[in-house]
Every structure is written in C-alpha cells, then in structure tokens.
Design a protein around this motif. Structure first.
Motif, PDB file in Angstrom:
ATOM      1  N   GLY A  58       0.791  -1.231   0.000  1.00 33.47           N
ATOM      2  CA  GLY A  58       0.000   0.000   0.000  1.00 33.47           C
ATOM      3  C   GLY A  58       0.820   1.277   0.000  1.00 33.47           C
ATOM      4  O   GLY A  58       0.307   2.344   0.361  1.00 33.47           O
ATOM      5  N   GLU A  59       2.079   1.206  -0.420  1.00 33.76           N
ATOM      6  CA  GLU A  59       2.937   2.394  -0.455  1.00 33.76           C
ATOM      7  C   GLU A  59       2.383   3.415  -1.450  1.00 33.76           C
ATOM      8  O   GLU A  59       1.865   3.056  -2.510  1.00 33.76           O
ATOM      9  CB  GLU A  59       4.357   2.013  -0.843  1.00 33.76           C
ATOM     10  N   GLN A  60       2.519   4.701  -1.111  1.00 35.29           N
ATOM     11  CA  GLN A  60       2.045   5.788  -1.964  1.00 35.29           C
ATOM     12  C   GLN A  60       3.126   6.861  -2.071  1.00 35.29           C
ATOM     13  O   GLN A  60       3.794   7.179  -1.083  1.00 35.29           O
ATOM     14  CB  GLN A  60       0.769   6.407  -1.390  1.00 35.29           C
ATOM     15  N   PHE A  61       3.264   7.425  -3.271  1.00 36.48           N
ATOM     16  CA  PHE A  61       4.318   8.411  -3.522  1.00 36.48           C
ATOM     17  C   PHE A  61       3.799   9.564  -4.374  1.00 36.48           C
ATOM     18  O   PHE A  61       2.892   9.386  -5.182  1.00 36.48           O
ATOM     19  CB  PHE A  61       5.503   7.752  -4.235  1.00 36.48           C
ATOM     20  N   ASP A  62       4.406  10.716  -4.183  1.00 34.53           N
ATOM     21  CA  ASP A  62       4.102  11.853  -5.045  1.00 34.53           C
ATOM     22  C   ASP A  62       4.665  11.613  -6.441  1.00 34.53           C
ATOM     23  O   ASP A  62       4.045  11.961  -7.444  1.00 34.53           O
ATOM     24  CB  ASP A  62       4.716  13.136  -4.469  1.00 34.53           C
ATOM     25  N   VAL A  63       5.854  11.016  -6.492  1.00 37.24           N
ATOM     26  CA  VAL A  63       6.522  10.739  -7.769  1.00 37.24           C
ATOM     27  C   VAL A  63       7.079   9.322  -7.735  1.00 37.24           C
ATOM     28  O   VAL A  63       7.786   8.945  -6.796  1.00 37.24           O
ATOM     29  CB  VAL A  63       7.677  11.730  -8.041  1.00 37.24           C
ATOM     30  N   VAL A  64       6.754   8.543  -8.756  1.00 38.16           N
ATOM     31  CA  VAL A  64       7.335   7.215  -8.926  1.00 38.16           C
ATOM     32  C   VAL A  64       8.244   7.261 -10.141  1.00 38.16           C
ATOM     33  O   VAL A  64       7.802   7.625 -11.241  1.00 38.16           O
ATOM     34  CB  VAL A  64       6.249   6.131  -9.112  1.00 38.16           C
ATOM     35  N   LEU A  65       9.495   6.916  -9.945  1.00 41.43           N
ATOM     36  CA  LEU A  65      10.486   6.936 -11.022  1.00 41.43           C
ATOM     37  C   LEU A  65      10.842   5.516 -11.440  1.00 41.43           C
ATOM     38  O   LEU A  65      11.118   4.665 -10.588  1.00 41.43           O
ATOM     39  CB  LEU A  65      11.763   7.650 -10.569  1.00 41.43           C
ATOM     40  N   ALA A  66      10.853   5.266 -12.743  1.00 37.42           N
ATOM     41  CA  ALA A  66      11.309   4.000 -13.306  1.00 37.42           C
ATOM     42  C   ALA A  66      12.309   4.362 -14.401  1.00 37.42           C
ATOM     43  O   ALA A  66      11.979   4.404 -15.578  1.00 37.42           O
ATOM     44  CB  ALA A  66      10.142   3.199 -13.865  1.00 37.42           C
ATOM     45  N   MET A  67      13.526   4.642 -13.980  1.00 34.89           N
ATOM     46  CA  MET A  67      14.532   5.197 -14.885  1.00 34.89           C
ATOM     47  C   MET A  67      15.511   4.115 -15.357  1.00 34.89           C
ATOM     48  O   MET A  67      16.228   3.506 -14.549  1.00 34.89           O
ATOM     49  CB  MET A  67      15.290   6.321 -14.178  1.00 34.89           C
ATOM     50  N   GLU A  68      15.509   3.876 -16.647  1.00 34.02           N
ATOM     51  CA  GLU A  68      16.377   2.852 -17.239  1.00 34.02           C
ATOM     52  C   GLU A  68      16.152   1.490 -16.589  1.00 34.02           C
ATOM     53  O   GLU A  68      17.091   0.767 -16.296  1.00 34.02           O
ATOM     54  CB  GLU A  68      17.866   3.245 -17.132  1.00 34.02           C
ATOM     55  N   LYS A 113       0.163   8.718  -6.037  1.00 32.85           N
ATOM     56  CA  LYS A 113      -0.918   9.396  -5.320  1.00 32.85           C
ATOM     57  C   LYS A 113      -1.892  10.041  -6.315  1.00 32.85           C
ATOM     58  O   LYS A 113      -1.544  10.271  -7.477  1.00 32.85           O
ATOM     59  CB  LYS A 113      -0.336  10.472  -4.394  1.00 32.85           C
ATOM     60  N   PRO A 114      -3.117  10.365  -5.880  1.00 37.50           N
ATOM     61  CA  PRO A 114      -4.111  10.973  -6.771  1.00 37.50           C
ATOM     62  C   PRO A 114      -3.617  12.204  -7.516  1.00 37.50           C
ATOM     63  O   PRO A 114      -4.001  12.417  -8.657  1.00 37.50           O
ATOM     64  CB  PRO A 114      -5.254  11.311  -5.812  1.00 37.50           C
ATOM     65  N   ASP A 115      -2.777  13.012  -6.893  1.00 38.41           N
ATOM     66  CA  ASP A 115      -2.259  14.203  -7.569  1.00 38.41           C
ATOM     67  C   ASP A 115      -0.816  14.013  -8.007  1.00 38.41           C
ATOM     68  O   ASP A 115      -0.125  14.973  -8.343  1.00 38.41           O
ATOM     69  CB  ASP A 115      -2.363  15.423  -6.649  1.00 38.41           C
ATOM     70  N   GLY A 116      -0.363  12.755  -8.004  1.00 41.23           N
ATOM     71  CA  GLY A 116       1.040  12.484  -8.281  1.00 41.23           C
ATOM     72  C   GLY A 116       1.353  12.190  -9.740  1.00 41.23           C
ATOM     73  O   GLY A 116       0.516  12.357 -10.629  1.00 41.23           O
ATOM     74  N   MET A 117       2.569  11.714  -9.955  1.00 42.71           N
ATOM     75  CA  MET A 117       3.034  11.473 -11.317  1.00 42.71           C
ATOM     76  C   MET A 117       4.041  10.326 -11.343  1.00 42.71           C
ATOM     77  O   MET A 117       4.655   9.979 -10.334  1.00 42.71           O
ATOM     78  CB  MET A 117       3.677  12.749 -11.885  1.00 42.71           C
ATOM     79  N   MET A 118       4.172   9.741 -12.522  1.00 50.32           N
ATOM     80  CA  MET A 118       5.174   8.713 -12.764  1.00 50.32           C
ATOM     81  C   MET A 118       6.046   9.152 -13.924  1.00 50.32           C
ATOM     82  O   MET A 118       5.548   9.680 -14.929  1.00 50.32           O
ATOM     83  CB  MET A 118       4.510   7.370 -13.090  1.00 50.32           C
ATOM     84  N   ILE A 119       7.335   8.941 -13.782  1.00 49.10           N
ATOM     85  CA  ILE A 119       8.279   9.271 -14.847  1.00 49.10           C
ATOM     86  C   ILE A 119       9.103   8.030 -15.170  1.00 49.10           C
ATOM     87  O   ILE A 119       9.654   7.390 -14.272  1.00 49.10           O
ATOM     88  CB  ILE A 119       9.225  10.418 -14.444  1.00 49.10           C
ATOM     89  N   ALA A 120       9.154   7.680 -16.439  1.00 49.38           N
ATOM     90  CA  ALA A 120       9.944   6.536 -16.881  1.00 49.38           C
ATOM     91  C   ALA A 120      10.921   6.978 -17.954  1.00 49.38           C
ATOM     92  O   ALA A 120      10.616   7.849 -18.774  1.00 49.38           O
ATOM     93  CB  ALA A 120       9.036   5.435 -17.417  1.00 49.38           C
ATOM     94  N   MET A 178      12.127   9.868 -22.359  1.00 49.52           N
ATOM     95  CA  MET A 178      11.514   9.885 -21.035  1.00 49.52           C
ATOM     96  C   MET A 178      10.048  10.245 -21.194  1.00 49.52           C
ATOM     97  O   MET A 178       9.692  11.043 -22.060  1.00 49.52           O
ATOM     98  CB  MET A 178      12.241  10.877 -20.121  1.00 49.52           C
ATOM     99  N   LEU A 179       9.218   9.653 -20.361  1.00 46.24           N
ATOM    100  CA  LEU A 179       7.772   9.833 -20.464  1.00 46.24           C
ATOM    101  C   LEU A 179       7.200  10.113 -19.078  1.00 46.24           C
ATOM    102  O   LEU A 179       7.475   9.393 -18.127  1.00 46.24           O
ATOM    103  CB  LEU A 179       7.129   8.579 -21.054  1.00 46.24           C
ATOM    104  N   THR A 180       6.401  11.173 -18.988  1.00 44.66           N
ATOM    105  CA  THR A 180       5.748  11.540 -17.729  1.00 44.66           C
ATOM    106  C   THR A 180       4.252  11.304 -17.842  1.00 44.66           C
ATOM    107  O   THR A 180       3.635  11.613 -18.862  1.00 44.66           O
ATOM    108  CB  THR A 180       5.987  13.032 -17.403  1.00 44.66           C
ATOM    109  N   ALA A 181       3.676  10.749 -16.774  1.00 48.98           N
ATOM    110  CA  ALA A 181       2.235  10.506 -16.738  1.00 48.98           C
ATOM    111  C   ALA A 181       1.687  10.930 -15.387  1.00 48.98           C
ATOM    112  O   ALA A 181       2.371  10.852 -14.370  1.00 48.98           O
ATOM    113  CB  ALA A 181       1.927   9.035 -16.990  1.00 48.98           C
ATOM    114  N   GLU A 182       0.439  11.383 -15.391  1.00 49.45           N
ATOM    115  CA  GLU A 182      -0.230  11.820 -14.172  1.00 49.45           C
ATOM    116  C   GLU A 182      -1.404  10.893 -13.888  1.00 49.45           C
ATOM    117  O   GLU A 182      -1.893  10.186 -14.765  1.00 49.45           O
ATOM    118  CB  GLU A 182      -0.726  13.256 -14.316  1.00 49.45           C
ATOM    119  N   ARG A 183      -1.855  10.935 -12.650  1.00 49.10           N
ATOM    120  CA  ARG A 183      -3.050  10.154 -12.306  1.00 49.10           C
ATOM    121  C   ARG A 183      -4.244  10.685 -13.088  1.00 49.10           C
ATOM    122  O   ARG A 183      -4.538  11.867 -13.044  1.00 49.10           O
ATOM    123  CB  ARG A 183      -3.313  10.262 -10.797  1.00 49.10           C
ATOM    124  N   ALA A 184      -4.901   9.831 -13.866  1.00 50.50           N
ATOM    125  CA  ALA A 184      -5.994  10.250 -14.739  1.00 50.50           C
ATOM    126  C   ALA A 184      -7.237  10.615 -13.925  1.00 50.50           C
ATOM    127  O   ALA A 184      -7.441  10.096 -12.835  1.00 50.50           O
ATOM    128  CB  ALA A 184      -6.323   9.138 -15.732  1.00 50.50           C
TER     129      ALA A 184
END
Length: 246
Positions: free
Chosen positions: A126-136, A156-163, A240-246
């Motif tokens: 159940g971990e939650q983060f403002d930013v989740v990074l999946a780099m290389e 998180k609901p207002d968070g983002m993921m960057i790969a 690199m690709l950034t995505a937000e919680r839809a």
C-alpha cells in the motif's frame, strides 16, 4: 491479478549485482550512467516542480515530496534527489546493489530509505508516492505491463510517474547495442537486449492501463561535441515519459 507473477528478471538482477562495487566509479562500467544522470535529473526536477508548483531554482525545490526510485541500483539518482530536499525511497531487487547504496549514502551523510524489494511488494504493502520513477529499468523487467501497472498503483491521486527507457527501433539497435556495446564499449556487451526495448506507444498504453495519463514525452540524445546528454525532440533511441493520475 495473479499474486505469484513477478516483474523480476533474475538474470538481469544477477548481471547488475555483479557490478555493485563499480556503481559509484565514474570511470568504471557505470560511467555512461554517471554521464546520463544530469539530464535525467534536470527532467525530473522540471516535471516535478511544474506539477507541484515549486521554484526549480531553489536548492530544496523537492522538499516535502515523497519519491520512489524503483530499480535504483546503488543510488546514483537517489542521492541528488535527496539533496534537492525529497524524501527518497530507493528500491532494488539486488541485495548487493542496496548494500552499496546504503554504504555510499552513509559516507555522503544522506538519509535515504533503501530497500531490497520489488515494485509488486511495495504496491501490495500500500505504499504511496508523489513521484514514482522507473529510470532505465523497464527494459530490464520480466513483464513490462505488469511492472508499469504495479508502479502506477503507488502514484498518489495528484502524483506522477516518470519513466526513462530505450525505444525499439533500428536506430536504437545501431546506436544503443552495436555502437554503445560493441564499438565504443561504453557498456558491457549484453547490457541490453533490443527485443526488450519499449516503444513510447507501448509504454504509454501500459501507463493508461494503470490509470495514468501521459502528459509529456521527451527524447534524449548524446551531443558528441559537447560530450554530454541533452533533451531533444528525437525519441528514436532514448526517451523519457511523464504521466499523471488520470
């Protein structure tokens, strides 16, 4: 979802574990990653400060943000993020890499929460983060859609993921495999498998299935004359690709 499914490719873990002692050597086998670090840090900082309305010029511009670096290796990206004020969790399935990361963080007097674990274990907890990074890292996992989906669960609901990863094109085969590994010897032979590279469309679809919406796609190229990596509109090789919680 089958709880027994794993995103971990044990052969990849073993390959990078064998280089644990060299992660922090800027002239060793990880030299290309050290050279790549500034441009990806710039991208992350720019995306995060814009998303969370921070001043990117401030030394602690990421203060208050909880960031996960999944597949962190020995923490090459975690440490500068911590210096920018972020609360950083660095996760990697390799015990050797995590031990190397903890040792270097202690020497650098940085408080970073390093864990030998996987994306699915963190998501199940159940971990939650403002930013989740999946780099290389997505090009090294056993199941890309599953990995991205489990990572997305932790945003998180207002968070983002960057790969950040490598596109599967003929150009990437020529430059990232033949050029980087066999000709220039920037990377050990066998570091990458071209058939595991991920196209932007595939990565964006995986993020969408995880409930995220892609908002920024940026290419990265190597400037031979400046001897540095820089952002570009060219996504044929690195991107690199950034995505937000839809």
């Amino acid at each position: 979802m089958n709880p027994s499914r794993s995103t971990v490719d044990e052969a990849e873990v073993a390959r990078f574990s064998a280089m644990a002692a060299e992660w922090w050597d800027p002239r060793g086998k990880m030299a290309p990653l050290h050279k790549f670090n500034p441009v990806r840090l710039q991208y992350i900082r720019d995306q995060a400060t814009a998303r969370f309305e921070r001043d990117p010029k401030k030394l602690d511009c990421l203060k208050g943000l909880r960031i996960l670096d999944i597949g962190c290796g020995a923490g090459i990206l975690c440490e500068p993020l911590a210096r920018l004020g972020a609360t950083v969790v660095g996760a990697d399935p390799s015990e050797a890499n995590i031990e190397a990361a903890k040792l270097h963080a202690a020497q650098s007097e940085l408080a970073i929460d390093y864990r030998c674990t996987t994306a699915e274990e963190l998501a199940d907890a159940g971990e939650q983060f403002d930013v989740v990074l999946a780099m290389e890292v997505v090009e090294h996992v056993a199941d890309v859609p599953l990995f991205v989906r489990r990572c997305a669960e932790m945003v998180k609901p207002d968070g983002m993921m960057i790969a950040a990863t490598l596109n599967r094109t003929l150009k990437s085969f020529a430059l990232a495999i033949v050029g980087a590994e066999y000709v220039l010897r920037w990377l050990p032979v066998g570091t990458h498998s071209w058939d595991k590279f991920v196209t932007p469309n595939e990565l964006e679809l995986a993020m969408e299935l995880g409930g995220l919406r892609a908002i920024c796609e940026q290419g990265v190229i190597y400037n031979l004359f400046a001897d540095q990596w820089q952002l570009s509109t060219d996504t044929d090789v690195n991107y690199m690709l950034t995505a937000e919680r839809a």
